[in-house]
Scaffold this motif. Sequence first.
Motif: not given
Length: 59
Positions: A1-23
Amino acid sequence: MRLVIARDGQQVIGFSYGYLLPADTGWWANVDQELPADFVRTASVPKSTVRAAPARRTS
């Protein structure tokens, strides 16, 4: 699983998570060209959230 967090300075403003698909997943079955070995595969993203902008006051 992968997690990406979007920040504006120190404030979290969004996130997304998902799975890498194999070849060898069916997702790539209809690609009509050879993909490079180091190609970053698509991820399945079941959840993505962004914080709403605060309401603006008008004077």
